[in-house]
Design an enzyme around this catalytic site. Structure first.
Site, PDB file in Angstrom:
ATOM      1  N   HIS A  46      29.070   2.120 -22.394  1.00 23.65           N
ATOM      2  CA  HIS A  46      28.922   2.718 -23.718  1.00 23.65           C
ATOM      3  C   HIS A  46      30.213   3.422 -24.156  1.00 23.65           C
ATOM      4  O   HIS A  46      30.331   4.645 -24.104  1.00 23.65           O
ATOM      5  CB  HIS A  46      27.744   3.691 -23.725  1.00 23.65           C
ATOM      6  CG  HIS A  46      26.423   3.001 -23.781  1.00 23.65           C
ATOM      7  ND1 HIS A  46      25.245   3.588 -23.379  1.00 23.65           N
ATOM      8  CD2 HIS A  46      26.084   1.754 -24.201  1.00 23.65           C
ATOM      9  CE1 HIS A  46      24.251   2.725 -23.544  1.00 23.65           C
ATOM     10  NE2 HIS A  46      24.746   1.615 -24.039  1.00 23.65           N
ATOM     11  N   GLU A 131      19.298   1.603 -19.532  1.00 20.98           N
ATOM     12  CA  GLU A 131      19.019   1.808 -18.097  1.00 20.98           C
ATOM     13  C   GLU A 131      17.520   2.001 -17.862  1.00 20.98           C
ATOM     14  O   GLU A 131      16.949   1.459 -16.914  1.00 20.98           O
ATOM     15  CB  GLU A 131      19.796   3.010 -17.556  1.00 20.98           C
ATOM     16  CG  GLU A 131      19.585   3.178 -16.053  1.00 20.98           C
ATOM     17  CD  GLU A 131      20.223   4.426 -15.476  1.00 20.98           C
ATOM     18  OE1 GLU A 131      19.684   4.952 -14.482  1.00 20.98           O
ATOM     19  OE2 GLU A 131      21.256   4.889 -16.016  1.00 20.98           O
ATOM     20  N   THR A 170      19.933   7.617 -14.032  1.00 21.31           N
ATOM     21  CA  THR A 170      21.049   8.172 -13.254  1.00 21.31           C
ATOM     22  C   THR A 170      21.939   9.118 -14.047  1.00 21.31           C
ATOM     23  O   THR A 170      22.778   9.801 -13.463  1.00 21.31           O
ATOM     24  CB  THR A 170      21.932   7.046 -12.694  1.00 21.31           C
ATOM     25  OG1 THR A 170      22.497   6.310 -13.780  1.00 21.31           O
ATOM     26  CG2 THR A 170      21.149   6.113 -11.781  1.00 21.31           C
ATOM     27  N   CYS A 200      23.303  10.178 -10.468  1.00 20.53           N
ATOM     28  CA  CYS A 200      24.437   9.711  -9.670  1.00 20.53           C
ATOM     29  C   CYS A 200      25.467  10.808  -9.443  1.00 20.53           C
ATOM     30  O   CYS A 200      25.521  11.804 -10.168  1.00 20.53           O
ATOM     31  CB  CYS A 200      25.053   8.464 -10.303  1.00 20.53           C
ATOM     32  SG  CYS A 200      26.227   8.812 -11.615  1.00 20.53           S
ATOM     33  N   SER A 228      26.352   7.234 -25.402  1.00 16.49           N
ATOM     34  CA  SER A 228      26.548   7.446 -23.964  1.00 16.49           C
ATOM     35  C   SER A 228      25.692   8.628 -23.508  1.00 16.49           C
ATOM     36  O   SER A 228      25.944   9.774 -23.875  1.00 16.49           O
ATOM     37  CB  SER A 228      28.027   7.736 -23.668  1.00 16.49           C
ATOM     38  OG  SER A 228      28.194   8.292 -22.384  1.00 16.49           O
ATOM     39  N   SER A 229      24.691   8.329 -22.704  1.00 17.14           N
ATOM     40  CA  SER A 229      23.772   9.379 -22.247  1.00 17.14           C
ATOM     41  C   SER A 229      24.509  10.462 -21.466  1.00 17.14           C
ATOM     42  O   SER A 229      24.321  11.654 -21.702  1.00 17.14           O
ATOM     43  CB  SER A 229      22.671   8.761 -21.375  1.00 17.14           C
ATOM     44  OG  SER A 229      21.865   9.770 -20.799  1.00 17.14           O
ATOM     45  N   ASN A 230      25.373  10.061 -20.531  1.00 23.88           N
ATOM     46  CA  ASN A 230      26.020  11.078 -19.692  1.00 23.88           C
ATOM     47  C   ASN A 230      26.985  11.941 -20.507  1.00 23.88           C
ATOM     48  O   ASN A 230      27.153  13.127 -20.229  1.00 23.88           O
ATOM     49  CB  ASN A 230      26.686  10.442 -18.467  1.00 23.88           C
ATOM     50  CG  ASN A 230      27.957   9.695 -18.798  1.00 23.88           C
ATOM     51  OD1 ASN A 230      29.018  10.292 -18.895  1.00 23.88           O
ATOM     52  ND2 ASN A 230      27.847   8.383 -18.960  1.00 23.88           N
ATOM     53  N   SER A 273      32.160   6.800 -19.093  1.00 23.74           N
ATOM     54  CA  SER A 273      32.622   5.523 -19.641  1.00 23.74           C
ATOM     55  C   SER A 273      33.818   5.696 -20.577  1.00 23.74           C
ATOM     56  O   SER A 273      34.202   4.755 -21.276  1.00 23.74           O
ATOM     57  CB  SER A 273      31.475   4.804 -20.358  1.00 23.74           C
ATOM     58  OG  SER A 273      30.780   5.680 -21.220  1.00 23.74           O
TER      59      SER A 273
END
Length: 316
Positions: A46, A131, A170, A200, A228-230, A273
């Site tokens: 992403h 995901e 994650t 993660c 982007s989730s993270n 990412s």
């Protein structure tokens, strides 16, 4: 004219993780091996800058397998796919390469192992995120129930409260997820959790660096993509850790300089990412406007590396 002084605090670790690095490498090696075009189902990671760069080299990004011709290779994104996707690719006798992050694959294996033991799964994740879709798609319909918040736990309807297990996406917030896990264990005391945390190492490390940085800065900029989730979680972590201004920027051109007026120290981090070139771009933009002192806030060292699939290491 003298530039105002500013301390730029750089979070470490930040940016690319091993799973993202591997996924991008898979697309590049596939293009080298088979030539263009190579098809990729969903964005490989992403980040628009990364995706545009691969598109320029000959990657074609699609959302569904039926958009791919049968005579060209197809790559599945780092986020993972439902089991039905590789099964359909095999049925069509397509050449396909799975770029699913090995840590996401670990969650898939976990879910299957619990299902084989007769346990219904509860997944902690974001509805609609690729995901989450991929993990739920590892098992038959109804075998994986999704919860997004602690409130969802009270409403989830299970087949047997004593025959349950949970997995997580994650890229979630470590702290928020801990609250949801606690709620699950309170309501379902016999629920089985993963052997090791599903969130993660890269997600955890980047969040810890932001927590350490937040009290020391007036603002935090997270370089990353809106989907982007993270990256979104890093923005939230910054705010919850006490930094009043925590914002996502895709590029240096997105920086709201007026919002940073009067800031003495600004923290910079990046989602897993986001490439380092975009972080450098942001740093350069600050150096154009301020007399910058750079400081690194390091909370962990990463040396993880994942191998690319054997098919790409073999000659064509």
């Amino acid at each position: 004219m003298t530039k105002p002084t500013l301390t730029l605090c750089l979070a470490a670790p930040r940016g690319f993780c091993a799973g993202v690095d591997r996924a991008i490498k898979i697309v590049e090696m596939a293009l080298e091996k088979w030539g263009a075009p190579v098809f990729v189902r969903h964005e490989i990671v992403h980040n628009k800058f990364v995706v545009d760069g691969l598109r320029a080299k000959g990657a074609v990004f699609v959302e569904e397998l039926d958009q791919c011709p049968g005579d060209r290779p197809v790559i599945f994104s780092a986020h993972g796919v439902p089991k039905a996707i590789p099964a359909e690719a095999a049925r069509r006798e397509m050449v396909f390469v799975d770029a699913t992050c090995p840590l996401v694959s670990k969650v898939h294996i976990e879910a299957q192992r619990h299902a084989d033991s007769g346990l219904q799964m509860i997944m902690i994740g974001h509805d609609g995120h690729p995901e989450t879709v991929g993990t739920i798609g590892q098992l038959p319909p109804g075998e994986v129930l999704l919860v997004e918040t602690e409130e969802d736990v009270a409403d989830v309807e299970v087949r047997d409260p004593d025959r349950l297990a949970f997995v997580t996406q994650t890229t979630l917030s470590v702290d928020d997820t801990a609250g949801i896990v606690a709620a699950l264990k309170t309501r379902f005391p016999n629920i089985v959790g993963p052997h090791k945390e599903d969130i993660c190492y890269a997600t955890t490390n980047r969040q810890e660096a932001v927590k350490a940085m937040a009290p020391q800065v007036d603002a935090i900029l997270v370089v990353g993509a809106p989907n982007s989730s993270n990256s979104q979680r890093l923005v939230e972590v910054g705010r919850k850790a006490g930094c009043g201004y925590s914002q996502l920027v895709q590029r240096a051109t997105d920086i709201d300089w007026r919002a940073l007026d009067g800031a003495q120290a600004v923290g910079i981090t990046a989602g897993a990412s986001a490439p380092e070139v975009l972080i450098d771009e942001v740093i350069n933009a600050f150096q154009d406007r301020f007399d910058v002192t750079l400081r690194t806030i390091e909370t962990a060292t990463e040396n993880v590396e994942f191998k690319v699939p054997r098919v790409l290491r073999e000659p064509a």
